[in-house]
Design a protein around this motif. Structure first.
Motif, PDB file in Angstrom:
ATOM      1  N   LEU A  48       0.835  -1.192   0.000  1.00  0.00           N
ATOM      2  CA  LEU A  48       0.000   0.000   0.000  1.00  0.00           C
ATOM      3  C   LEU A  48       0.878   1.253   0.000  1.00  0.00           C
ATOM      4  O   LEU A  48       1.728   1.429   0.872  1.00  0.00           O
ATOM      5  CB  LEU A  48      -0.940  -0.023   1.195  1.00  0.00           C
ATOM      6  N   ASN A  49       0.683   2.083  -0.992  1.00  0.00           N
ATOM      7  CA  ASN A  49       1.477   3.287  -1.212  1.00  0.00           C
ATOM      8  C   ASN A  49       1.390   4.239  -0.017  1.00  0.00           C
ATOM      9  O   ASN A  49       0.307   4.569   0.454  1.00  0.00           O
ATOM     10  CB  ASN A  49       0.968   3.990  -2.479  1.00  0.00           C
ATOM     11  N   GLY A  50       2.545   4.658   0.489  1.00  0.00           N
ATOM     12  CA  GLY A  50       2.603   5.643   1.561  1.00  0.00           C
ATOM     13  C   GLY A  50       2.318   5.085   2.945  1.00  0.00           C
ATOM     14  O   GLY A  50       2.159   5.848   3.889  1.00  0.00           O
ATOM     15  N   ILE A  51       2.256   3.774   3.080  1.00  0.00           N
ATOM     16  CA  ILE A  51       1.914   3.138   4.355  1.00  0.00           C
ATOM     17  C   ILE A  51       3.095   2.320   4.857  1.00  0.00           C
ATOM     18  O   ILE A  51       3.744   1.603   4.092  1.00  0.00           O
ATOM     19  CB  ILE A  51       0.701   2.186   4.188  1.00  0.00           C
ATOM     20  N   ASP A  52       3.361   2.421   6.142  1.00  0.00           N
ATOM     21  CA  ASP A  52       4.335   1.533   6.792  1.00  0.00           C
ATOM     22  C   ASP A  52       3.700   1.097   8.099  1.00  0.00           C
ATOM     23  O   ASP A  52       3.480   1.899   8.992  1.00  0.00           O
ATOM     24  CB  ASP A  52       5.662   2.250   7.047  1.00  0.00           C
ATOM     25  N   ALA A  53       3.361  -0.172   8.166  1.00  0.00           N
ATOM     26  CA  ALA A  53       2.719  -0.731   9.359  1.00  0.00           C
ATOM     27  C   ALA A  53       3.625  -1.808   9.941  1.00  0.00           C
ATOM     28  O   ALA A  53       4.486  -2.349   9.235  1.00  0.00           O
ATOM     29  CB  ALA A  53       1.363  -1.322   8.977  1.00  0.00           C
ATOM     30  N   PRO A  54       3.437  -2.142  11.205  1.00  0.00           N
ATOM     31  CA  PRO A  54       4.245  -3.216  11.800  1.00  0.00           C
ATOM     32  C   PRO A  54       4.050  -4.536  11.050  1.00  0.00           C
ATOM     33  O   PRO A  54       2.968  -4.801  10.518  1.00  0.00           O
ATOM     34  CB  PRO A  54       3.688  -3.336  13.225  1.00  0.00           C
ATOM     35  N   GLU A  55       5.093  -5.336  11.005  1.00  0.00           N
ATOM     36  CA  GLU A  55       4.993  -6.667  10.402  1.00  0.00           C
ATOM     37  C   GLU A  55       4.105  -7.540  11.291  1.00  0.00           C
ATOM     38  O   GLU A  55       3.990  -7.294  12.496  1.00  0.00           O
ATOM     39  CB  GLU A  55       6.379  -7.296  10.267  1.00  0.00           C
ATOM     40  N   SER A  56       3.497  -8.574  10.730  1.00  0.00           N
ATOM     41  CA  SER A  56       2.565  -9.414  11.478  1.00  0.00           C
ATOM     42  C   SER A  56       3.170 -10.016  12.734  1.00  0.00           C
ATOM     43  O   SER A  56       2.496 -10.194  13.743  1.00  0.00           O
ATOM     44  CB  SER A  56       2.030 -10.531  10.577  1.00  0.00           C
ATOM     45  N   TRP A  57       4.447 -10.312  12.718  1.00  0.00           N
ATOM     46  CA  TRP A  57       5.128 -10.942  13.853  1.00  0.00           C
ATOM     47  C   TRP A  57       5.587  -9.923  14.907  1.00  0.00           C
ATOM     48  O   TRP A  57       5.976 -10.282  16.006  1.00  0.00           O
ATOM     49  CB  TRP A  57       6.346 -11.731  13.379  1.00  0.00           C
ATOM     50  N   GLN A  58       5.536  -8.642  14.569  1.00  0.00           N
ATOM     51  CA  GLN A  58       6.125  -7.602  15.407  1.00  0.00           C
ATOM     52  C   GLN A  58       5.291  -7.318  16.656  1.00  0.00           C
ATOM     53  O   GLN A  58       4.067  -7.376  16.625  1.00  0.00           O
ATOM     54  CB  GLN A  58       6.243  -6.325  14.576  1.00  0.00           C
ATOM     55  N   SER A  59       5.985  -7.000  17.759  1.00  0.00           N
ATOM     56  CA  SER A  59       5.275  -6.598  18.976  1.00  0.00           C
ATOM     57  C   SER A  59       5.677  -5.173  19.347  1.00  0.00           C
ATOM     58  O   SER A  59       6.718  -4.679  18.936  1.00  0.00           O
ATOM     59  CB  SER A  59       5.570  -7.562  20.125  1.00  0.00           C
ATOM     60  N   CYS A  60       4.813  -4.523  20.097  1.00  0.00           N
ATOM     61  CA  CYS A  60       5.026  -3.151  20.558  1.00  0.00           C
ATOM     62  C   CYS A  60       4.736  -3.128  22.060  1.00  0.00           C
ATOM     63  O   CYS A  60       4.346  -4.125  22.642  1.00  0.00           O
ATOM     64  CB  CYS A  60       4.073  -2.196  19.838  1.00  0.00           C
ATOM     65  N   ARG A  61       4.906  -1.959  22.653  1.00  0.00           N
ATOM     66  CA  ARG A  61       4.588  -1.799  24.081  1.00  0.00           C
ATOM     67  C   ARG A  61       3.522  -0.728  24.218  1.00  0.00           C
ATOM     68  O   ARG A  61       3.579   0.303  23.554  1.00  0.00           O
ATOM     69  CB  ARG A  61       5.835  -1.420  24.861  1.00  0.00           C
ATOM     70  N   ASP A  62       2.571  -0.994  25.092  1.00  0.00           N
ATOM     71  CA  ASP A  62       1.525  -0.004  25.339  1.00  0.00           C
ATOM     72  C   ASP A  62       2.041   1.069  26.305  1.00  0.00           C
ATOM     73  O   ASP A  62       3.208   1.037  26.709  1.00  0.00           O
ATOM     74  CB  ASP A  62       0.242  -0.664  25.838  1.00  0.00           C
ATOM     75  N   ALA A  63       1.186   2.011  26.679  1.00  0.00           N
ATOM     76  CA  ALA A  63       1.593   3.135  27.535  1.00  0.00           C
ATOM     77  C   ALA A  63       2.131   2.676  28.892  1.00  0.00           C
ATOM     78  O   ALA A  63       2.982   3.337  29.481  1.00  0.00           O
ATOM     79  CB  ALA A  63       0.418   4.085  27.742  1.00  0.00           C
ATOM     80  N   ALA A  64       1.685   1.511  29.350  1.00  0.00           N
ATOM     81  CA  ALA A  64       2.153   0.972  30.634  1.00  0.00           C
ATOM     82  C   ALA A  64       3.412   0.121  30.479  1.00  0.00           C
ATOM     83  O   ALA A  64       3.919  -0.416  31.448  1.00  0.00           O
ATOM     84  CB  ALA A  64       1.045   0.147  31.280  1.00  0.00           C
ATOM     85  N   GLY A  65       3.904   0.007  29.234  1.00  0.00           N
ATOM     86  CA  GLY A  65       5.108  -0.779  28.982  1.00  0.00           C
ATOM     87  C   GLY A  65       4.852  -2.257  28.749  1.00  0.00           C
ATOM     88  O   GLY A  65       5.779  -3.042  28.592  1.00  0.00           O
ATOM     89  N   LYS A  66       3.592  -2.647  28.706  1.00  0.00           N
ATOM     90  CA  LYS A  66       3.230  -4.053  28.485  1.00  0.00           C
ATOM     91  C   LYS A  66       3.284  -4.379  26.990  1.00  0.00           C
ATOM     92  O   LYS A  66       2.720  -3.649  26.170  1.00  0.00           O
ATOM     93  CB  LYS A  66       1.825  -4.311  29.032  1.00  0.00           C
TER      94      LYS A  66
END
Length: 121
Positions: A48-66
């Protein structure tokens, strides 16, 4: 005498009459979500043009660090959005280094998939 045209015929006629800009590659079909910024239509990978989203396997942390699976969440959100109005129509602008078509895509109702993703953050 009145002739009744089935709705599917009107949709196909609308797709045939819709023209893409000169030189643009047009792909229409049921989109399968690969990840939050990549779909597949009939075996053709589309970035998708102009879009960069996390890869399906990727994890992030929420505001509480979880940690949470943000890549999976992005893919599921895109799949749910696309499933609400099919088929998906993409206008390609070229290819990336992985030979995927880079495109602006639209649901059958005309909603821009790319703009929706940007709006979702």
């Amino acid at each position: 005498m009145r002739v009744r045209i089935p709705p599917f015929s009107l949709m196909v006629a609308g797709l045939v009459l819709t023209s893409a800009p000169a030189g643009a590659e047009e792909l229409i079909g049921r989109a399968s979500v690969i990840d939050g910024d990549t779909i597949d239509i009939a075996g053709q990978r589309i970035r998708l043009n102009g879009i960069d989203a996390p890869e399906s396997w990727q994890s992030c942390r929420d505001a509480a660090g979880k940690p949470y699976r943000c890549g999976k969440d992005a893919a599921f959100a895109l799949d749910d959005f696309l499933s609400q109005s099919r088929p998906t129509r993409c206008l390609g602008h070229g290819h990336d280094r992985y030979r995927r078509t880079v495109a602006d895509c639209f649901r059958a109702d005309g909603t821009s998939v790319n703009a929706w993703l940007v709006g979702q953050g």
